[in-house]
Write a protein that holds these residues in place. Structure first.
Motif, PDB file in Angstrom:
ATOM      1  N   THR A 373       0.855  -1.186   0.000  1.00 19.29           N
ATOM      2  CA  THR A 373       0.000   0.000   0.000  1.00 19.29           C
ATOM      3  C   THR A 373       0.888   1.232   0.000  1.00 19.29           C
ATOM      4  O   THR A 373       1.597   1.490   0.978  1.00 19.29           O
ATOM      5  CB  THR A 373      -0.921  -0.005   1.230  1.00 19.29           C
ATOM      6  OG1 THR A 373      -1.698  -1.213   1.224  1.00 19.29           O
ATOM      7  CG2 THR A 373      -1.842   1.204   1.232  1.00 19.29           C
ATOM      8  N   LYS A 393      -1.552  -4.967   5.691  1.00 22.81           N
ATOM      9  CA  LYS A 393      -0.944  -4.200   4.608  1.00 22.81           C
ATOM     10  C   LYS A 393       0.546  -4.049   4.866  1.00 22.81           C
ATOM     11  O   LYS A 393       1.001  -4.114   6.004  1.00 22.81           O
ATOM     12  CB  LYS A 393      -1.576  -2.800   4.516  1.00 22.81           C
ATOM     13  CG  LYS A 393      -3.064  -2.792   4.193  1.00 22.81           C
ATOM     14  CD  LYS A 393      -3.612  -1.366   4.152  1.00 22.81           C
ATOM     15  CE  LYS A 393      -5.087  -1.363   3.799  1.00 22.81           C
ATOM     16  NZ  LYS A 393      -5.640   0.020   3.736  1.00 22.81           N
ATOM     17  N   TYR A 395       3.066  -1.080   4.238  1.00 27.08           N
ATOM     18  CA  TYR A 395       3.069   0.322   3.836  1.00 27.08           C
ATOM     19  C   TYR A 395       4.392   0.687   3.171  1.00 27.08           C
ATOM     20  O   TYR A 395       5.477   0.440   3.709  1.00 27.08           O
ATOM     21  CB  TYR A 395       2.797   1.210   5.045  1.00 27.08           C
ATOM     22  CG  TYR A 395       1.352   1.149   5.472  1.00 27.08           C
ATOM     23  CD1 TYR A 395       0.369   1.845   4.773  1.00 27.08           C
ATOM     24  CD2 TYR A 395       0.947   0.352   6.537  1.00 27.08           C
ATOM     25  CE1 TYR A 395      -0.968   1.763   5.137  1.00 27.08           C
ATOM     26  CE2 TYR A 395      -0.391   0.259   6.917  1.00 27.08           C
ATOM     27  CZ  TYR A 395      -1.336   0.973   6.210  1.00 27.08           C
ATOM     28  OH  TYR A 395      -2.663   0.886   6.559  1.00 27.08           O
TER      29      TYR A 395
END
Length: 404
Positions: A373, A393, A395
């Motif tokens: 993400t 996720k 990041y």
């Protein structure tokens, strides 16, 4: 001179984006810099314009206040960047090259580096073997969750991507080469994963998911991923893994339901020292739980890979022993079963080129598996908060808006 911004650790639970010095080819004084490293010349290094820098679970340990990290330490050891300046002694890397940066800094000259043990280089950290960018007790090399960063020993450390356009098309995957993909893969290699293996991976964070992808690449017959967070388990199931919810009881019972026997050939600890108990105790911290569980469920003669982080200084440890990394391990179980254990930093350079080739030739989609993400640098504090809450996720910080 250009400015620079970076993500700094302010105190437990808090990071902020600060104005920080533009990097030089010389180590400057600053938070966490070993005094013996101050003034160290790095004409063998380069300045990178950071293309991507990822938030890592290891960073999260520091941000939670679970290490002795100093305030204002600039974070970030997962770095991919474009070379914009080369030191006098750099011979093969050129301005314009887009490269992956192994998180462990290595000189390429010492005995350990020459033996491929780049995670424990003897020359880059005066305090102890091994160094990393933006990490506590790792020499004080400035982190790369920033706009610009300096990378030393560039000809040795940098993995140059063969084609810039192809690299930028696959940058979400290639950014994982700096740490989590090699680290997860290393956990599986050291656990002895091979074609037909049954594998249990404790932890469905990004490293655990990367380990699961690595186990599949190595030919495992069944990959079982365990966690407490359902969204992370769902992420593991999305690419063919079996899962175990450790809040529902002893993992070996769920493993038996999957395999017909309550044990696996290979075990991987992708959790580390902030482990939590199983079953009714799943909400309580119990730092030795994962290691003891792995010893119980790994078949006799098997191996346990331990890419999960363990530290020698944990101010938030549950007891005095845990605060110095002393855990109550059932080593007798490991001895009785003739188990092998491998701990420590992954020597990224051992694996990163091969994994790069697997990405470039479409043999693996690591970014999809870890749910990469992309967020701008100024959203890093929110990214840390969301990751800490258990978001399924990975990041990826994009300081210059270069990711399509």
């Amino acid at each position: 001179m250009a400015g620079n911004k970076g993500v700094a650790y302010i105190g437990p639970g808090k990071v902020e984006v600060q104005d920080i010095p533009y990097p030089k080819l010389e180590l400057q004084d600053g938070p966490g810099v070993n005094p013996a490293n101050i003034g160290r010349k790095t004409e063998h290094g380069v300045i990178l314009k950071v293309v991507t820098s990822n938030i890592c679970g290891s960073d999260q340990h520091m941000v939670r206040g679970r290490t002795t990290a100093p305030e204002n330490l600039v974070l970030g050891h997962e770095i991919t960047g474009e070379v914009i300046e080369c030191g006098r002694d750099v011979e093969f890397i050129k301005v314009g090259d887009v490269c992956s940066v192994p998180f462990n800094i290595a000189c390429g000259r010492c005995r350990n580096c020459k033996e491929g043990k780049t995670g424990i280089c003897l020359n880059v950290n005066p305090a102890r073997p091994g160094a990393a960018y933006g990490y506590v007790d790792m020499g004080g090399w400035v982190g790369g969750q920033a706009e610009y960063v300096m990378v030393p020993y560039a000809d040795w450390n940098l993995l140059k991507f063969p084609d810039r356009d192809q690299a930028m098309e696959k940058i979400r995957d290639l950014t994982m080469l700096s740490d989590i993909f090699p680290t997860g893969f290393h956990g599986c290699v050291t656990a002895g994963v091979k074609p037909g293996s049954t594998v249990y991976i404790a932890g469905a964070g990004p490293v655990g998911i990367a380990a699961a992808v690595g186990a599949q690449l190595l030919g495992a017959a069944v990959v079982i991923v365990a966690d407490l967070v359902e969204s992370r388990l769902a992420q593991a199931r999305s690419f063919g893994c079996e899962t175990v919810d450790i809040s529902k009881g002893d993992p070996k019972d769920q493993i038996e339901q999957i395999l017909g026997v309550p044990e696996v050939d290979c075990g991987v600890d992708a959790v580390g020292f902030e482990a939590r108990g199983h079953g009714e105790g799943s909400g309580k911290e119990a730092p030795a739980t994962v290691l003891n569980s792995l010893m119980e469920i790994t078949a006799a003669g098997g191996a346990v890979g331990i890419p999960g982080l363990y530290v020698t200084g944990d101010p938030g440890g549950i007891d005095e022993a845990a605060k110095v990394g002393a855990l109550s391990l059932s080593l007798g179980t490991g001895w009785a079963k003739s188990l092998s254990f491998t701990t420590g930093q992954c020597p990224v350079m051992k694996y990163n080129r091969g994994l790069m080739m697997a990405i470039l030739h479409d043999k693996v989609q690591i970014a999809k598996a870890v749910n990469a993400t992309v967020i701008p640098l100024d959203q890093a504090p929110q990214g840390y908060a969301d990751f800490d809450s258990g978001a399924a996720k990975k990041y990826v910080l994009d300081p210059h808006g270069m990711v399509a």
